[in-house]
Design a protein around this motif. Sequence first.
Motif, mmCIF file in Angstrom:
data_model
loop_
_atom_site.group_PDB
_atom_site.id
_atom_site.type_symbol
_atom_site.label_atom_id
_atom_site.label_comp_id
_atom_site.label_asym_id
_atom_site.label_seq_id
_atom_site.Cartn_x
_atom_site.Cartn_y
_atom_site.Cartn_z
ATOM 1 N N GLN A 188 0.834 -1.200 0.000
ATOM 2 C CA GLN A 188 0.000 0.000 0.000
ATOM 3 C C GLN A 188 0.877 1.261 0.000
ATOM 4 N N ILE A 189 1.917 1.270 0.799
ATOM 5 C CA ILE A 189 2.825 2.417 0.867
ATOM 6 C C ILE A 189 3.529 2.616 -0.473
ATOM 7 N N ILE A 190 3.977 1.531 -1.087
ATOM 8 C CA ILE A 190 4.631 1.630 -2.397
ATOM 9 C C ILE A 190 3.667 2.202 -3.424
ATOM 10 N N ALA A 191 2.432 1.695 -3.436
ATOM 11 C CA ALA A 191 1.428 2.182 -4.392
ATOM 12 C C ALA A 191 1.169 3.673 -4.190
ATOM 13 N N GLU A 192 1.022 4.095 -2.948
ATOM 14 C CA GLU A 192 0.784 5.512 -2.649
ATOM 15 C C GLU A 192 1.974 6.375 -3.063
ATOM 16 N N ALA A 193 3.181 5.897 -2.775
ATOM 17 C CA ALA A 193 4.386 6.667 -3.110
ATOM 18 C C ALA A 193 4.534 6.845 -4.619
ATOM 19 N N LEU A 194 4.109 5.829 -5.368
ATOM 20 C CA LEU A 194 4.223 5.893 -6.826
ATOM 21 C C LEU A 194 2.995 6.490 -7.490
ATOM 22 N N GLY A 195 1.900 6.601 -6.736
ATOM 23 C CA GLY A 195 0.663 7.129 -7.303
ATOM 24 C C GLY A 195 -0.011 6.161 -8.261
ATOM 25 N N VAL A 196 0.055 4.865 -7.931
ATOM 26 C CA VAL A 196 -0.582 3.841 -8.759
ATOM 27 C C VAL A 196 -1.547 3.014 -7.916
ATOM 28 N N GLU A 197 -2.380 2.227 -8.581
ATOM 29 C CA GLU A 197 -3.296 1.332 -7.886
ATOM 30 C C GLU A 197 -2.505 0.210 -7.198
ATOM 31 N N VAL A 256 -1.320 -2.990 -9.061
ATOM 32 C CA VAL A 256 -0.113 -2.940 -9.897
ATOM 33 C C VAL A 256 1.093 -3.494 -9.141
ATOM 34 N N ILE A 257 1.045 -3.430 -7.821
ATOM 35 C CA ILE A 257 2.193 -3.778 -6.975
ATOM 36 C C ILE A 257 2.219 -5.286 -6.729
ATOM 37 N N THR A 258 3.050 -5.978 -7.502
ATOM 38 C CA THR A 258 3.242 -7.422 -7.355
ATOM 39 C C THR A 258 4.645 -7.677 -6.814
ATOM 40 N N HIS A 259 4.887 -8.884 -6.344
ATOM 41 C CA HIS A 259 6.186 -9.221 -5.754
ATOM 42 C C HIS A 259 7.343 -9.032 -6.724
ATOM 43 N N ASP A 260 7.112 -9.299 -8.001
ATOM 44 C CA ASP A 260 8.216 -9.215 -8.957
ATOM 45 C C ASP A 260 8.324 -7.856 -9.638
ATOM 46 N N GLY A 295 9.543 -4.297 -10.293
ATOM 47 C CA GLY A 295 10.799 -3.666 -9.906
ATOM 48 C C GLY A 295 10.985 -2.301 -10.531
ATOM 49 N N ILE A 296 12.077 -1.689 -10.146
ATOM 50 C CA ILE A 296 12.404 -0.356 -10.637
ATOM 51 C C ILE A 296 12.474 -0.385 -12.169
ATOM 52 N N ASN A 297 11.892 0.609 -12.775
ATOM 53 C CA ASN A 297 11.813 0.792 -14.230
ATOM 54 C C ASN A 297 10.828 -0.157 -14.927
ATOM 55 N N ASP A 298 10.097 -0.989 -14.172
ATOM 56 C CA ASP A 298 9.066 -1.842 -14.794
ATOM 57 C C ASP A 298 7.846 -1.028 -15.191
ATOM 58 N N ILE A 299 7.603 0.044 -14.456
ATOM 59 C CA ILE A 299 6.510 0.962 -14.788
ATOM 60 C C ILE A 299 7.095 2.369 -14.799
ATOM 61 N N PRO A 300 6.537 3.280 -15.567
ATOM 62 C CA PRO A 300 7.107 4.632 -15.664
ATOM 63 C C PRO A 300 7.225 5.350 -14.321
ATOM 64 N N GLU A 301 6.296 5.089 -13.422
ATOM 65 C CA GLU A 301 6.291 5.776 -12.128
ATOM 66 C C GLU A 301 7.460 5.355 -11.227
ATOM 67 N N TRP A 302 7.980 4.137 -11.448
ATOM 68 C CA TRP A 302 9.045 3.641 -10.588
ATOM 69 C C TRP A 302 10.400 3.849 -11.276
ATOM 70 N N ASN A 303 10.830 5.094 -11.236
ATOM 71 C CA ASN A 303 12.152 5.459 -11.734
ATOM 72 C C ASN A 303 13.018 5.788 -10.520
ATOM 73 N N SER A 304 14.143 6.431 -10.725
ATOM 74 C CA SER A 304 15.023 6.721 -9.584
ATOM 75 C C SER A 304 14.346 7.645 -8.569
ATOM 76 N N MET A 305 13.571 8.611 -9.046
ATOM 77 C CA MET A 305 12.857 9.502 -8.125
ATOM 78 C C MET A 305 11.739 8.749 -7.400
ATOM 79 N N GLY A 306 11.067 7.877 -8.104
ATOM 80 C CA GLY A 306 10.037 7.051 -7.483
ATOM 81 C C GLY A 306 10.626 6.158 -6.412
ATOM 82 N N ASN A 307 11.828 5.655 -6.660
ATOM 83 C CA ASN A 307 12.495 4.800 -5.688
ATOM 84 C C ASN A 307 12.789 5.573 -4.407
#
Length: 77
Positions: A9-18, A21-25, A27-39
């Motif tokens: 839930q925290i990861i989803a909120e930090a990235l601004g996604v549902e 979308v947040i599955t165990h596998d 990772g960074i750069n798998d979705i546009p929101e999870w870039n270095s700033m998203g990390n």
Amino acid sequence: MTLEEQIKQIIAEALGVEETVITHDLGINDIPEWNSMGNLAIIAALEEKLEVEIPMEDLFELTNVESIIVEIKNLKQ
């Protein structure tokens, strides 16, 4: 809510996604929101909301949801 659910839930909120979308596998750069700033946003949110301090030397190893869950569980023990 389990710790794992809280983390996702925290990861989803930090990235601004549902949460679905947040599955165990996911990772960074798998979705546009999870870039270095998203990390950085994820790490800051986890530290604040779960009251943990992630060691600097571990930051570069936290590249997917699974590694983040394992790290937080270890820190909360």
